[in-house]
Design a protein around this motif. Sequence first.
Motif, short mmCIF file in Angstrom:
data_model
loop_
_atom_site.label_atom_id
_atom_site.label_comp_id
_atom_site.label_asym_id
_atom_site.label_seq_id
_atom_site.Cartn_x
_atom_site.Cartn_y
_atom_site.Cartn_z
N TYR A 181 -76.34 34.73 14.76
CA TYR A 181 -76.29 34.12 16.10
C TYR A 181 -77.35 34.73 17.02
N ALA A 182 -77.53 36.06 16.95
CA ALA A 182 -78.51 36.71 17.80
C ALA A 182 -79.93 36.26 17.48
N SER A 184 -80.84 33.42 16.48
CA SER A 184 -81.06 32.06 16.97
C SER A 184 -81.16 31.99 18.48
N ASN A 185 -80.77 33.06 19.19
CA ASN A 185 -80.73 33.00 20.65
C ASN A 185 -81.46 34.13 21.37
N LEU A 186 -81.87 35.16 20.63
CA LEU A 186 -82.51 36.31 21.26
C LEU A 186 -83.81 36.65 20.54
N GLU A 331 -80.54 28.58 7.15
CA GLU A 331 -80.70 29.19 8.46
C GLU A 331 -80.05 30.57 8.51
N SER A 333 -77.91 31.82 10.62
CA SER A 333 -76.48 31.84 10.89
C SER A 333 -75.67 31.67 9.59
#
Length: 499
Positions: A181-182, A184-186, A331, A333
């Motif tokens: 998750y990180a 994909s967003n950070l 991916e 995730s």
Amino acid sequence: MAPPQPQHRQVWWPGRMGGAFGPSFLCLVCLIYFIQGFRSFVWTAVSYQMKDLMKLSPSTSQFLVSLAYFPWSIKPIYGILSDCIPIKQRKRVPYLIISSCLSLLPWLILGLSQTLRTSANMLTSLLIVQNMGSAMADVVIDAMVAEAVRLAGPVFAGDLQSLSWSSMAVGGIFGSLLGGYALSNLPIHVIYVVFSTLPFFQLVSCMFVEDSPKRFQSAIDEHNNQSSVTAFSEEGSGEALGKEGTRRRKGTRKNNKRRSLSKQTEANEKPNGSFNSSPCLSLKSAFFSLCTAFKQPAILRPMAWFFFSNVTIPNISTVMFYYQTEELHLEASFLGTARVIGWFSLILGTYTYNRYFKHKKLRDILVFAHVGLAIISLLDIALVLRLHIPHGIGDKYMVLWGSALADAINQFKMMPFLILSGQLCPPGIEGTLFALFMSINNLGSTLGSFLGAALASALNISTAQFDNLALGLGVQLIGTLLPIGFLFLVPNEVTGLTS
């Protein structure tokens, strides 16, 4: 009256643990082991940085990762340094503070240096330092846990170790879930900074832990008193029965077999002896005892097999990571989810081993483990050759099954290794010798990773070229089965529970 007893123990288990070891010590143990498992959160980012930002080849990435993990192969050095000071003067918390700083600073530097386009050499150097800090913390906390359990009493023998493994498993699950998750967003450098907060909390926690709590000292005194009473009773009974001479002759025959180790133990027990007078003598004595114990055939032969069983298996996990992301386009995730399944499978494998396999002969367990790992290699070969496509099986299912089974089956090899290592450790140098056993296992795995990097390079496997990957997996399959032919090094009578 029997059924309520386990229930009572479960209800009051946290209170009993806190009263025996202290809340600050328990928090430190949980935090360190949680961080060990949560490292998957940040190492996922490292893998993507090497692949996407640095554009490194699979073989180069495999080599650099193997090099970065080398500090885990020299754990006895940390154990000797922390154990060479006598028990009444030993201070282990300073080593934890040093290790916390070594774990913290590399992630901060990597987080702040992303604008400078970190080079591969700089990244590897910082990862080596970080792993040195993590390995040192692992050795020191293991020694503190072993000492705490010994002084608190046998009733806590499994509780603290269960808490440690549970904390690491929880950390691994959360790290794997949040790592994808990180990503994909950070940005990657932000992930490094976020993770550095955990070593910082570890550093702060060290300030609130005593090296030798008063309750432990009281336990030592009580243990010594009980030992004196027991010895006096045995001596008195021997004189009354007129069998003291017989026992002495038997004791002499037994002690002759352990003369070298007994000398070391006596040196450790003398408070004013030369062993305590100089750290150099202490370090030299610890190293001599380590070599003396390790040269015994009962110890050397099984450890040689475990080392050989890791070296012969070329580890190409980093290459498979490249294949899964570049060729299968999985991916981050999803790969994180696959690692979570692996952590749950690790727990399941531990339970299955303790429930059904620990009474089996160790050779049979190890044969089962290596045959199982060979089957995992067959699944990977089927994935690379696309043999599952005609049967309607998706790539994700193949990866999930492979990850789950690999981590579960690995426990059937790791658990016997841990149990046998504990059985082989002679009195007086348990911590350092156990660290040596773990280092042998880690060194074998590291050399296996170097062998995997060389294999990937020889087969010309690159980011855009995976034609020879199935051949590499075939070599891995052969290497997995090869150690079965050398199981004669492991004693035949040893089981997964007792020797």
